[in-house]
Enzyme design. Sequence first.
Site, short mmCIF file in Angstrom:
data_model
loop_
_atom_site.label_atom_id
_atom_site.label_comp_id
_atom_site.label_asym_id
_atom_site.label_seq_id
_atom_site.Cartn_x
_atom_site.Cartn_y
_atom_site.Cartn_z
N ASP A 61 66.82 145.22 56.60
CA ASP A 61 67.28 144.52 55.40
C ASP A 61 68.80 144.58 55.44
OD1 ASP A 61 68.03 143.62 52.92
OD2 ASP A 61 66.73 144.98 51.78
N ASN A 88 70.91 135.54 61.35
CA ASN A 88 70.19 134.43 60.72
C ASN A 88 69.88 134.67 59.25
OD1 ASN A 88 68.23 132.00 60.75
ND2 ASN A 88 66.91 133.71 60.17
N SER A 138 75.81 126.41 58.71
CA SER A 138 75.20 125.22 58.11
C SER A 138 76.23 124.10 58.12
CB SER A 138 74.77 125.53 56.67
OG SER A 138 74.49 124.37 55.95
N TYR A 190 76.34 128.34 48.12
CA TYR A 190 75.85 128.36 49.50
C TYR A 190 76.92 127.82 50.45
CZ TYR A 190 72.77 127.61 53.51
OH TYR A 190 72.21 127.64 54.77
N VAL A 192 80.20 127.72 50.02
CA VAL A 192 81.30 128.68 50.14
C VAL A 192 80.91 129.85 51.03
CG1 VAL A 192 82.81 130.27 48.89
CG2 VAL A 192 82.27 128.02 47.91
N LYS A 194 78.82 129.86 53.51
CA LYS A 194 78.76 129.46 54.91
C LYS A 194 80.13 129.09 55.47
CE LYS A 194 74.37 130.07 55.68
NZ LYS A 194 73.89 131.11 56.63
#
Length: 274
Positions: A61, A88, A138, A190, A192, A194
Site C-alpha cells: 500500500d 502505477n 496521463s 487528477y 495537477v 499527474k
Amino acid sequence: MSGKVAIVTGSNKGIGFAIVRGLCKKFDGLVYLTSRDVERGKKAVADLEKEGLHPSFHQLDITDNKSVETFRDFIKEKHGGIDILVNNAAIAFKGNAPEPAGIQAEQTIAVNYFSVLNTCEKLFPLVKNGGRVVNVSSSAGQLRNIPSEALRNRFKDPNLTIPQLSELMQQYIEAAKQGTHVPEWGNSSYAVSKVGLTALTMIQQRMLNDRDIKVNAVHPGYVDTDMSSHKGTLTIDEGAAAPVFLAVEADDTVKGQFVWYDKQIASWDGPRPT
C-alpha cells in the site's frame, strides 16, 4: 538473490494487472504483482496463473509508509535489487464526486504524488544501475493543463528540485481549500497530480543519470477501467503496451521523456501527438 526483478504497484486490476501480464510475457525475470488488499492480489495472481503466467505477489500500500518499508526490506533481503519499477498505483475522484475541492485535492495529491514520491525514495536505492522506472501518468499530466503560464514555467524549470516541486503541490492543495485554485491550476486535482508526477519524472532522471537508470512518464491512453468508469476505448492490454515497452523494449536513449500510448515521445508542454 540471483535473477531479475520487476515490480508493478497497484496491479491487482486494470492497467496495472495488464502490465504484470505483459511483463510476464516479455521480461526475463520475476514479476511482482502488488496491491493493498491481499485477497484481491492473490486472486489476480491466480487469474494470471490460469493463463500459464507466474507472477509473484506481495502486499504493498503506497499510502502506508510501514507497508512500503516492509516491502523494501523483503525485496532487499530476497533479491538484493530491482531491475524494473512501474509506479502505477493512483486514485481519481469521479466527475460527480460530492467531496469539496479541497478534500479531493488533498487526497489525490497525497496518493498520486506524495505516496509515489515516498515509494520511489524508499525503493530507488535498490534499483540496479541500468534499471528502468516507468511512472504511469496521463494525458492529464501534460503541462498545458495548467492555465497559469507562471506555474507552467516553474514546473518545467530545468533546475526544479523535489522539495520545490513538493512545495508547489502543497500550494495547490492550499489554494483548493481556499477555493482560489481554478484560475491558475484548473479544476482537476487528477490533472495537477499527474503534472506533478511527470515533473517528478524529469527531476528523477536528472538525479539518476549517473547510475544509467532510465525514468520515463507514460500516458497509457483512455482505457476501459474502473478509474475511467469504463468509458475508455482501449482494452487494459492496449493500455499496458506503452508502459511495458518502456520497461523492457525501449532504446536506452529514451529517458526523461513523456511517452504517448502509441509509444511516441510526446511534448510535455506542447500539443498532444497526432
